[in-house]
Motif scaffolding. Structure first.
Motif, PDB file in Angstrom:
ATOM      1  N   THR A  76     -11.415-180.284  25.082  1.00 49.48           N
ATOM      2  CA  THR A  76     -11.043-178.597  24.996  1.00 49.48           C
ATOM      3  C   THR A  76      -9.379-178.809  24.669  1.00 49.48           C
ATOM      4  O   THR A  76      -8.937-178.398  23.753  1.00 49.48           O
ATOM      5  CB  THR A  76     -11.509-177.749  26.107  1.00 49.48           C
ATOM      6  N   PHE A  77      -8.744-179.564  25.521  1.00 48.72           N
ATOM      7  CA  PHE A  77      -7.460-179.479  25.485  1.00 48.72           C
ATOM      8  C   PHE A  77      -6.920-180.088  24.449  1.00 48.72           C
ATOM      9  O   PHE A  77      -6.138-179.602  23.668  1.00 48.72           O
ATOM     10  CB  PHE A  77      -6.933-180.416  26.675  1.00 48.72           C
ATOM     11  N   VAL A  78      -7.471-181.303  23.882  1.00 48.33           N
ATOM     12  CA  VAL A  78      -7.165-182.126  22.644  1.00 48.33           C
ATOM     13  C   VAL A  78      -7.455-181.539  21.568  1.00 48.33           C
ATOM     14  O   VAL A  78      -6.476-181.180  20.456  1.00 48.33           O
ATOM     15  CB  VAL A  78      -7.839-183.628  22.638  1.00 48.33           C
ATOM     16  N   GLN A  79      -8.477-180.736  21.264  1.00 44.86           N
ATOM     17  CA  GLN A  79      -8.747-180.042  20.210  1.00 44.86           C
ATOM     18  C   GLN A  79      -7.798-179.175  19.707  1.00 44.86           C
ATOM     19  O   GLN A  79      -7.328-178.612  18.547  1.00 44.86           O
ATOM     20  CB  GLN A  79     -10.281-179.689  20.007  1.00 44.86           C
ATOM     21  N   VAL A 128     -15.279-170.845  20.055  1.00 45.99           N
ATOM     22  CA  VAL A 128     -16.789-170.762  19.949  1.00 45.99           C
ATOM     23  C   VAL A 128     -17.271-172.166  19.892  1.00 45.99           C
ATOM     24  O   VAL A 128     -18.384-172.205  20.709  1.00 45.99           O
ATOM     25  CB  VAL A 128     -16.927-170.042  18.596  1.00 45.99           C
ATOM     26  N   LEU A 129     -16.612-173.029  19.131  1.00 44.80           N
ATOM     27  CA  LEU A 129     -17.299-174.652  19.264  1.00 44.80           C
ATOM     28  C   LEU A 129     -17.264-174.873  20.823  1.00 44.80           C
ATOM     29  O   LEU A 129     -18.330-175.456  21.118  1.00 44.80           O
ATOM     30  CB  LEU A 129     -16.687-175.460  18.509  1.00 44.80           C
ATOM     31  N   VAL A 130     -16.301-174.731  21.525  1.00 48.33           N
ATOM     32  CA  VAL A 130     -16.285-175.338  23.120  1.00 48.33           C
ATOM     33  C   VAL A 130     -17.227-174.593  23.771  1.00 48.33           C
ATOM     34  O   VAL A 130     -18.052-175.097  24.686  1.00 48.33           O
ATOM     35  CB  VAL A 130     -14.700-174.817  23.259  1.00 48.33           C
ATOM     36  N   ILE A 167     -23.599-183.197  11.252  1.00 40.61           N
ATOM     37  CA  ILE A 167     -22.340-183.278  10.769  1.00 40.61           C
ATOM     38  C   ILE A 167     -22.050-183.721   9.408  1.00 40.61           C
ATOM     39  O   ILE A 167     -21.398-183.136   8.482  1.00 40.61           O
ATOM     40  CB  ILE A 167     -21.474-184.338  11.592  1.00 40.61           C
ATOM     41  N   ILE A 168     -23.040-184.714   8.786  1.00 42.10           N
ATOM     42  CA  ILE A 168     -22.868-185.112   7.491  1.00 42.10           C
ATOM     43  C   ILE A 168     -23.422-183.979   6.664  1.00 42.10           C
ATOM     44  O   ILE A 168     -22.811-183.665   5.560  1.00 42.10           O
ATOM     45  CB  ILE A 168     -23.847-186.363   7.422  1.00 42.10           C
ATOM     46  N   PHE A 185     -12.105-182.829   8.732  1.00 46.46           N
ATOM     47  CA  PHE A 185     -11.351-183.571   9.928  1.00 46.46           C
ATOM     48  C   PHE A 185     -11.305-182.787  11.083  1.00 46.46           C
ATOM     49  O   PHE A 185     -11.850-183.528  12.120  1.00 46.46           O
ATOM     50  CB  PHE A 185     -10.058-184.313   9.350  1.00 46.46           C
ATOM     51  N   PHE A 186     -10.824-181.741  11.015  1.00 46.81           N
ATOM     52  CA  PHE A 186     -10.806-180.989  12.128  1.00 46.81           C
ATOM     53  C   PHE A 186     -12.177-180.719  12.924  1.00 46.81           C
ATOM     54  O   PHE A 186     -12.325-180.990  13.954  1.00 46.81           O
ATOM     55  CB  PHE A 186     -10.417-179.253  11.813  1.00 46.81           C
ATOM     56  N   ASN A 187     -13.161-180.450  11.979  1.00 44.96           N
ATOM     57  CA  ASN A 187     -14.553-180.349  12.591  1.00 44.96           C
ATOM     58  C   ASN A 187     -15.343-181.568  13.250  1.00 44.96           C
ATOM     59  O   ASN A 187     -15.664-181.495  14.371  1.00 44.96           O
ATOM     60  CB  ASN A 187     -15.570-179.651  11.382  1.00 44.96           C
ATOM     61  N   ILE A 188     -15.192-182.494  12.442  1.00 48.50           N
ATOM     62  CA  ILE A 188     -15.773-183.957  12.626  1.00 48.50           C
ATOM     63  C   ILE A 188     -14.922-184.343  14.198  1.00 48.50           C
ATOM     64  O   ILE A 188     -15.543-184.495  15.230  1.00 48.50           O
ATOM     65  CB  ILE A 188     -15.413-184.772  11.854  1.00 48.50           C
ATOM     66  N   ALA A 189     -13.632-184.358  14.421  1.00 48.64           N
ATOM     67  CA  ALA A 189     -12.784-184.603  15.500  1.00 48.64           C
ATOM     68  C   ALA A 189     -13.001-183.963  16.602  1.00 48.64           C
ATOM     69  O   ALA A 189     -13.215-184.482  17.816  1.00 48.64           O
ATOM     70  CB  ALA A 189     -11.296-184.705  15.165  1.00 48.64           C
ATOM     71  N   ALA A 190     -13.149-182.710  16.429  1.00 44.05           N
ATOM     72  CA  ALA A 190     -13.414-181.546  17.520  1.00 44.05           C
ATOM     73  C   ALA A 190     -14.801-181.909  18.067  1.00 44.05           C
ATOM     74  O   ALA A 190     -14.996-181.786  19.315  1.00 44.05           O
ATOM     75  CB  ALA A 190     -13.319-180.138  17.041  1.00 44.05           C
ATOM     76  N   VAL A 191     -15.896-181.820  17.257  1.00 42.31           N
ATOM     77  CA  VAL A 191     -17.199-182.117  17.792  1.00 42.31           C
ATOM     78  C   VAL A 191     -17.552-183.412  18.531  1.00 42.31           C
ATOM     79  O   VAL A 191     -17.937-183.640  19.513  1.00 42.31           O
ATOM     80  CB  VAL A 191     -18.152-181.873  16.603  1.00 42.31           C
ATOM     81  N   THR A 192     -16.697-184.446  17.907  1.00 39.86           N
ATOM     82  CA  THR A 192     -16.773-185.807  18.593  1.00 39.86           C
ATOM     83  C   THR A 192     -16.240-185.737  19.825  1.00 39.86           C
ATOM     84  O   THR A 192     -16.638-186.332  20.861  1.00 39.86           O
ATOM     85  CB  THR A 192     -16.094-186.931  17.685  1.00 39.86           C
ATOM     86  N   LEU A 193     -14.975-185.386  20.130  1.00 48.90           N
ATOM     87  CA  LEU A 193     -14.009-185.104  21.298  1.00 48.90           C
ATOM     88  C   LEU A 193     -15.033-184.279  22.379  1.00 48.90           C
ATOM     89  O   LEU A 193     -15.176-184.880  23.449  1.00 48.90           O
ATOM     90  CB  LEU A 193     -13.047-184.501  20.899  1.00 48.90           C
ATOM     91  N   LEU A 194     -15.720-183.414  21.813  1.00 50.35           N
ATOM     92  CA  LEU A 194     -16.160-182.328  22.917  1.00 50.35           C
ATOM     93  C   LEU A 194     -17.553-183.097  23.394  1.00 50.35           C
ATOM     94  O   LEU A 194     -18.009-182.670  24.339  1.00 50.35           O
ATOM     95  CB  LEU A 194     -16.536-181.029  22.167  1.00 50.35           C
ATOM     96  N   ALA A 195     -17.935-184.111  22.536  1.00 50.08           N
ATOM     97  CA  ALA A 195     -19.158-184.515  22.952  1.00 50.08           C
ATOM     98  C   ALA A 195     -19.014-185.686  23.809  1.00 50.08           C
ATOM     99  O   ALA A 195     -19.672-185.952  24.836  1.00 50.08           O
ATOM    100  CB  ALA A 195     -20.017-185.178  21.735  1.00 50.08           C
TER     101      ALA A 195
END
Length: 313
Positions: free
Chosen positions: A95-98, A278-280, A167-168, A142-152
């Protein structure tokens, strides 16, 4: 006056959205409808006709993309190091990094850029706008991929929600990407958009920013966090100060100057988007921290933006 004329209209519409939500003029379903319509229909049509009608080429699109992605990735890494240094709980780190790298480029950044280019010639405006729009799509992806990856990664409870297939599929059918590709095809082939279709796109596309900004204000009016100011201040410093400084350095190295450099700095300084919260929340991250980063980040970014606009006008 340039600064006031660029920032004040956007802030006014966001505040209006918050007031309408507080007075129950807007409900959650209406707000969701506004956001969905702006993202899936109005903004793509805006991007399509803007790119399709551009007559001056793509200008500095490659320089914009390299600069924006470089500053974004660097901010991500800096955010990760800071989260490690602060010894945040595992569930809070994604959450912090995104919040350190993911900004609201489309619905706050784009209208601010359009207002800031008002003094340029029409040909110059079209050239810069086209370059920005081309750089926007891959950055948002890139925002979406990186955020989802980090949160997972930082929340094992939601690993089931992390699906590369999803994601794809979301990348392939991303409305912003599809609109940019379609607009570029029209521009490169020289196909003239029929007047009726163009006017339809103009009418619907013109609704993108007011509806989205009202939706942002409405959503922000309902965000609640427990007063955790330290972490959101760190993310705000990285997103709205460090990221633009990095963008300035890379942009100068890429040959950007004047209004082009101003544009990239605006994009780098954008605050976290409400969609990040919302994603978090969906991925069971630290929703309290996410709310704080949106509220504090939006308020905090005003001073850096004023400084940036003052230095580049």
């Amino acid at each position: 006056m340039h600064i006031i004329n660029s920032l004040l209209p956007i802030l006014t519409v966001i505040v209006l959205g918050a007031i309408l939500r507080r007075r129950n003029f807007l409900g959650p379903e209406t707000t969701q409808g506004f956001n969905a319509f702006a993202y899936f229909w109005a903004l793509p049509l805006f991007l399509f006709y803007k790119l399709g009608a551009a007559t001056s080429g793509i200008g500095s699109a490659n320089a914009f993309l390299v600069t924006l992605l470089s500053a974004t990735v660097a901010s991500l890494l800096i955010g990760w190091l800071v989260s490690w240094g602060l010894q945040l709980p595992v569930a809070s780190r994604g959450t912090f990094v995104q919040a350190c790298f993911r900004g609201n480029l489309a619905f706050i950044g784009l209208p601010l850029i359009l207002f800031s280019l008002a003094s340029e010639t029409l040909e110059r405006q079209q050239q810069i706008e086209a370059a920005v729009l081309i750089a926007l799509a891959p950055t948002v992806i890139f925002f979406n991929i990186a955020a989802v990856t980090l949160l997972a990664i930082y929340n094992y409870r939601t690993a089931v929600l992390f699906s590369w297939k999803t994601i794809i599929r979301n990348i392939i059918f991303n409305p912003i990407l599809l609109a940019c590709v379609a607009g570029l095809i029209v521009q490169k082939t020289g196909w003239e958009i029929p007047t009726a279709i163009e006017r339809t796109c103009v009418i619907i596309g013109s609704a993108a920013f007011p509806m989205a900004l009202i939706g942002i204000g409405s959503q922000m009016a309902t965000l609640q966090f427990s007063g955790r100011w330290l972490e959101p201040l760190y993310t705000s410093l990285i997103k709205s100060v460090v990221c633009p400084v990095l963008g300035w350095i890379v942009g100068l190295a890429m040959g950007l100057e004047g209004s082009e450099l101003r544009v990239i700095l605006i994009l780098c300084a954008m605050p976290p988007a409400v969609s990040g919260y919302v994603l978090v929340d969906q991925m069971k991250g630290d929703s309290d921290l996410a709310a704080g980063t949106v509220v504090v980040g939006t308020a905090f970014c005003l001073l850096p933006l004023v400084v940036l606009l003052g230095l580049t006008f």
